[in-house]
Enzyme design. Sequence first.
Site: not given
Ligand SMILES: [Zn+2]
Length: 384
Positions: A72, A74, A105, A140-141, A169, A357
Amino acid sequence: MSADPIALARELLRCPSVTPAEGGALALLGKVLAGAGFAVHRVTFSEPGAADVDNLYARIGGAGPHLAFAGHTDVVPPGDEARWRHAPFAGEIADGMLFGRGAVDMKGAIACALAAVLDHLAANGGRPRGSISFAITGDEEGIAVNGTVKLMKWAAARGERFDHCILGEPTNPKRLGDMVKIGRRGSLNATLVVAGTEGHVAYPALADNPVRRIVAIMSAVMAEPLDNGSDHFDPSNLEFTSVDVGNPTINVIPPEARARFNIRYNDRHTKASLKALVEARAATAAQGGRFRIDWEPSNADVFLTLPGAFVDLVCGAIAETTGRAPELSTSGGTSDARFIKDYCPVVEFGLVNATMHKTDEQVATADLALLTAIYRRILDRYFA
Ligand SMILES: [Zn+2]
């Protein structure tokens, strides 16, 4: 065409692709992939009540075997940008670290996969001995309804058949080579609702206190493990996250009590078996008193890619490149692999997840080079 994963990662990090914004990230990938001879498709998916989201599917080669890289572009929001040492969408490098939202990520891993594939193709006359594809989502997020789940369905409907998939990931706790994920637990949310009869706290016989019953039900539900784990999974776990009565007064027995919980479950269970087990425990503890459990719909099923030739190939490439034999794990939350497992075996291996994150999300540029080398070795072995 650059096959430098660090340059590609920096370009991707400069695309502000906070879900559901595409931010230029898929356009960039599409341009690079088309330049390398891939047939590139951009597909936008919709769902009532959710934002439309862009996705990308690109393939080179027409024959098997067919290896897909999934991921992903995003990212989660950066939070207070002033707290970042380097701006979250600047792609700055300092002291050997590349900073930015999505560094681990997982734009970094996408850059590595892309660089590895470009190198592999360049070394093999521009075509794979089989097929390579990229299935990259922008959802995805977020709530993940317009992403991989629909992209895989869309691809299957146009006749795409996958033999294996690598999802990039961030799987490694500390160092590249620590951990490969070969499965994920399922996830199920529910609310326990206990009905009672309100009344004066000094006259409990004239009321039916739901607080007593919810305590008894919660204790019973938590008292015993849901299972003892399995060959590749820890025991399933039920965790209450909230107990809600909402009673502003001290002298009124409330009419209702609620408690929310989440279950992370392994391959000893299905959603149906869990519901039956929890409902039965609750019914015993309720002793005929009124309660119900509202189960939320879930698309997060448990899955396991059994160790075998493909897992061995991936782990062998990691071990040869890093000198470390990765642990095969099913820990952590859910991932988009849950949507891929219905189409082909999928394993997850990417960067180090320590800063995902977080403010100052960052990746060592050396890790980008190393992950590219690992993916390259996987490609060389897969198409040997
Ligand atoms: Zn991810």
